[in-house]
Design an enzyme around this catalytic site. Sequence first.
Site, PDB file in Angstrom:
ATOM      1  N   GLY A 165      52.554  33.642  41.137  1.00 47.17           N
ATOM      2  CA  GLY A 165      51.590  32.543  41.174  1.00 47.17           C
ATOM      3  C   GLY A 165      51.454  31.904  39.809  1.00 47.17           C
TER       4      GLY A 165
ATOM      5  N   LYS B   8      47.375  40.979  49.705  1.00 47.90           N
ATOM      6  CA  LYS B   8      46.373  39.919  49.797  1.00 47.90           C
ATOM      7  C   LYS B   8      47.113  38.676  50.261  1.00 47.90           C
ATOM      8  CE  LYS B   8      43.289  36.893  47.290  1.00 47.90           C
ATOM      9  NZ  LYS B   8      43.844  35.697  47.982  1.00 47.90           N
TER      10      LYS B   8
ATOM     11  N   CYS C 129      59.606  28.232  41.126  1.00 46.80           N
ATOM     12  CA  CYS C 129      59.393  28.716  39.761  1.00 46.80           C
ATOM     13  C   CYS C 129      60.646  28.533  38.920  1.00 46.80           C
ATOM     14  CB  CYS C 129      58.946  30.168  39.774  1.00 46.80           C
ATOM     15  SG  CYS C 129      59.735  31.117  41.043  1.00 46.80           S
TER      16      CYS C 129
ATOM     17  N   GLU D 170      54.903  37.347  38.205  1.00 47.71           N
ATOM     18  CA  GLU D 170      55.956  36.343  38.031  1.00 47.71           C
ATOM     19  C   GLU D 170      55.225  35.023  37.986  1.00 47.71           C
ATOM     20  OE1 GLU D 170      57.790  33.504  38.616  1.00 47.71           O
ATOM     21  OE2 GLU D 170      58.467  34.116  40.596  1.00 47.71           O
TER      22      GLU D 170
ATOM     23  N   GLY E 299      46.002  32.352  36.889  1.00 47.75           N
ATOM     24  CA  GLY E 299      45.575  33.416  37.806  1.00 47.75           C
ATOM     25  C   GLY E 299      46.218  34.744  37.420  1.00 47.75           C
TER      26      GLY E 299
HETATM   27  P1  NAP Z   1      47.267  31.028  41.950  1.00 48.96           P
HETATM   28  O1  NAP Z   1      46.125  30.113  41.769  1.00 48.96           O
HETATM   29  O2  NAP Z   1      47.700  31.798  40.774  1.00 48.96           O
HETATM   30  O3  NAP Z   1      46.880  32.021  43.133  1.00 48.96           O
HETATM   31  C1  NAP Z   1      47.739  33.080  43.533  1.00 48.96           C
HETATM   32  C2  NAP Z   1      46.910  34.197  44.145  1.00 48.96           C
HETATM   33  O4  NAP Z   1      46.132  34.815  43.127  1.00 48.96           O
HETATM   34  C3  NAP Z   1      45.948  33.703  45.190  1.00 48.96           C
HETATM   35  O5  NAP Z   1      45.922  34.660  46.229  1.00 48.96           O
HETATM   36  C4  NAP Z   1      44.625  33.652  44.468  1.00 48.96           C
HETATM   37  O6  NAP Z   1      43.576  33.962  45.345  1.00 48.96           O
HETATM   38  C5  NAP Z   1      44.754  34.771  43.454  1.00 48.96           C
HETATM   39  N1  NAP Z   1      44.017  34.509  42.211  1.00 48.96           N
HETATM   40  C6  NAP Z   1      44.253  33.482  41.362  1.00 48.96           C
HETATM   41  N2  NAP Z   1      43.445  33.567  40.295  1.00 48.96           N
HETATM   42  C7  NAP Z   1      42.666  34.651  40.473  1.00 48.96           C
HETATM   43  C8  NAP Z   1      41.624  35.272  39.715  1.00 48.96           C
HETATM   44  N3  NAP Z   1      41.224  34.758  38.552  1.00 48.96           N
HETATM   45  N4  NAP Z   1      41.050  36.376  40.204  1.00 48.96           N
HETATM   46  C9  NAP Z   1      41.435  36.889  41.380  1.00 48.96           C
HETATM   47  N5  NAP Z   1      42.411  36.352  42.156  1.00 48.96           N
HETATM   48  C10 NAP Z   1      43.025  35.257  41.714  1.00 48.96           C
HETATM   49  O7  NAP Z   1      48.542  30.267  42.470  1.00 48.96           O
HETATM   50  P2  NAP Z   1      48.756  29.318  43.720  1.00 48.96           P
HETATM   51  O8  NAP Z   1      47.536  29.148  44.529  1.00 48.96           O
HETATM   52  O9  NAP Z   1      49.930  29.858  44.408  1.00 48.96           O
HETATM   53  O10 NAP Z   1      49.188  27.945  43.074  1.00 48.96           O
HETATM   54  C11 NAP Z   1      48.480  27.303  42.065  1.00 48.96           C
HETATM   55  C12 NAP Z   1      49.399  26.988  40.894  1.00 48.96           C
HETATM   56  O11 NAP Z   1      50.218  28.120  40.585  1.00 48.96           O
HETATM   57  C13 NAP Z   1      50.418  25.900  41.144  1.00 48.96           C
HETATM   58  O12 NAP Z   1      49.913  24.628  40.904  1.00 48.96           O
HETATM   59  C14 NAP Z   1      51.509  26.268  40.187  1.00 48.96           C
HETATM   60  O13 NAP Z   1      51.261  25.756  38.915  1.00 48.96           O
HETATM   61  C15 NAP Z   1      51.489  27.737  40.114  1.00 48.96           C
HETATM   62  N6  NAP Z   1      52.517  28.435  40.909  1.00 48.96           N
HETATM   63  C16 NAP Z   1      53.549  29.014  40.292  1.00 48.96           C
HETATM   64  C17 NAP Z   1      54.483  29.703  41.026  1.00 48.96           C
HETATM   65  C18 NAP Z   1      55.624  30.382  40.406  1.00 48.96           C
HETATM   66  O14 NAP Z   1      56.518  30.783  41.100  1.00 48.96           O
HETATM   67  N7  NAP Z   1      55.610  30.603  39.163  1.00 48.96           N
HETATM   68  C19 NAP Z   1      54.376  29.821  42.390  1.00 48.96           C
HETATM   69  C20 NAP Z   1      53.293  29.231  43.006  1.00 48.96           C
HETATM   70  C21 NAP Z   1      52.374  28.565  42.244  1.00 48.96           C
HETATM   71  P3  NAP Z   1      42.445  32.925  45.793  1.00 48.96           P
HETATM   72  O15 NAP Z   1      42.938  31.557  45.493  1.00 48.96           O
HETATM   73  O16 NAP Z   1      42.299  33.216  47.235  1.00 48.96           O
HETATM   74  O17 NAP Z   1      41.263  33.338  45.030  1.00 48.96           O
END
Ligand code: NAP
Length: 502
Positions: A239, A182, A300, A263, A243
């Site tokens: 992510g 995805k 991260c 992760e 999520g």
């Molecule tokens: P995210 O919101 O967790 O999204 C990552 C992926 O998961 C996206 O493709 C998103 O798809 C999908 N997703 C998220 N929640 C979902 C759900 N409930 N059901 C189905 N699919 C879901 O992360 P992000 O957009 O990369 O960044 C947002 C936040 O994540 C940042 O502000 C930060 O706090 C954190 N982050 C952490 C790391 C790390 O390495 N730990 C890395 C990046 C980000 P869609 O958005 O297309 O639905």
Amino acid sequence: MTHIPHGAHLIAGARVQNDARFTSTPANGPAHEFSEGTPAHVAQAAEAAEAAFESYAATSRDQRADLLERIAEEIDARGDAITEIGAQETGLPEARLTGERGRTTGQLRLFADHIRKGDYLDQRHDPALPDRQPMPRPELRMMQRPIGPVAVFGASNFPLAFSVAGGDTAAALAAGCPVVAKGHPGHPGTGELVGDAITAAVAACGLDAGVFSLIQGGAHEMGGALVTHPLIKAVGFTGSLRGGRALFDLCAARPEPIPFFGELGSVNPMFILPQALAARGEAIAKGWAGSLTMGAGQFCTNPGLAILIDGPDADAFAATATAALQEVSAQVMLSDGIASAYRKGSDVVAGSAGVTALLAAESAGRNANPGLYDVSADTWLDNHALAEEVFGPLGLIIRARDAAQMETIARSLQGQLTCTLHLDDDDIAQAKGLMPVLERKAGRLLANGFPTGVEVADSMVHGGPYPASTNFGATSVGTLSIRRFLRPVCYQNLPEALLPRA
Ligand code: NAP
């Protein structure tokens, strides 16, 4: 060469367009339209992956190594276009994207070498003991076999190394598992080019096209459909905790639960022990400022907490870190959503009772300035919100009364990707007390360095106890990460002709 995106999903070698579209939101440069993934695309890709599974699982290790090397070549052939659109979509500097591409292709080639050696199969053999009393023993052989089609969720913060052809995809393909990726909506054009590279490599190697699919965009409904599709057998994700936890819960609630390797993030505490603080506080503070603001703090492994013992050395450390961070100008963040989350997280820290702002985190639009805050250990231990990750260049100095309170802080930590000790020879005794505590908290412990910069190697562990990851006992970086997509099978008394080719 400028790439104009075709905007299609890539499903088993075919470009699939649909009417529902979304528009990319680049930090600079032109926006483009992309097809929006649906559960119907998930079903199509998962069925193609399952149809490809048996033939792909039966390929030789050399064939899969050739595929990984070919993917690396195809990515390099598109290198300039990937860097151009990647920099536009993410706002990351071109040099960073070129470096990340090298890391991505290096990772693919490392997995090729790794599977050629064959050690990862962990083959075991207990010969038959027909005369054993009171019971004979049958012949037993064990080896690791691919788990089935794997879903991969690309990360926002590593558009190459943790995305469409990132570590999860490399590990799954190396193991013998087809991949349904995805793409992250933050960098769909970058994902498309990398997906084109994998598609071309699969075709060039004469493999079933169902070995790889990329579905773009999609709302949460699409991600949910992907992890709950009955033909998907494992998930790799990088992510947010929110999520990741939502998807993990979906995997666990399936009629057939499957492993979800998420992760999720971490505050990566650094314990600066007294002798190191006295002798090298200034250098550590400057190094910390550099690590904290690298890539606008969007790692991260960003070291968000500095824990030290209160006193004049702590004051000097705080003053040096503040001055170093003041020098860092605003940086563009990966997406509007991440910039907004940084503002909200900074506001929580800044607005907490007992927290002093040494440098107020200020940000506007998609830009972020670093922030530095100071708090006593008593206050920090009483306020769980201060232990949460703020994704971005935000640091918190925690002043402990003494070594015992430092240990109390260590014991109160949630699971972390990394914990760091800054120590000199005279700190060893205190560090020995902290080690058994920290070892239970983190996947990687390091001394006298900074955790940003994760080496892709045999010994690397990028994972940790929840909530750093849901990877119980696993890593998402390094060759050991292949184990996530394998399962042991025991072959009892089977003739050689029926055993797997590996
Ligand atoms: P995210 O919101 O967790 O999204 C990552 C992926 O998961 C996206 O493709 C998103 O798809 C999908 N997703 C998220 N929640 C979902 C759900 N409930 N059901 C189905 N699919 C879901 O992360 P992000 O957009 O990369 O960044 C947002 C936040 O994540 C940042 O502000 C930060 O706090 C954190 N982050 C952490 C790391 C790390 O390495 N730990 C890395 C990046 C980000 P869609 O958005 O297309 O639905």
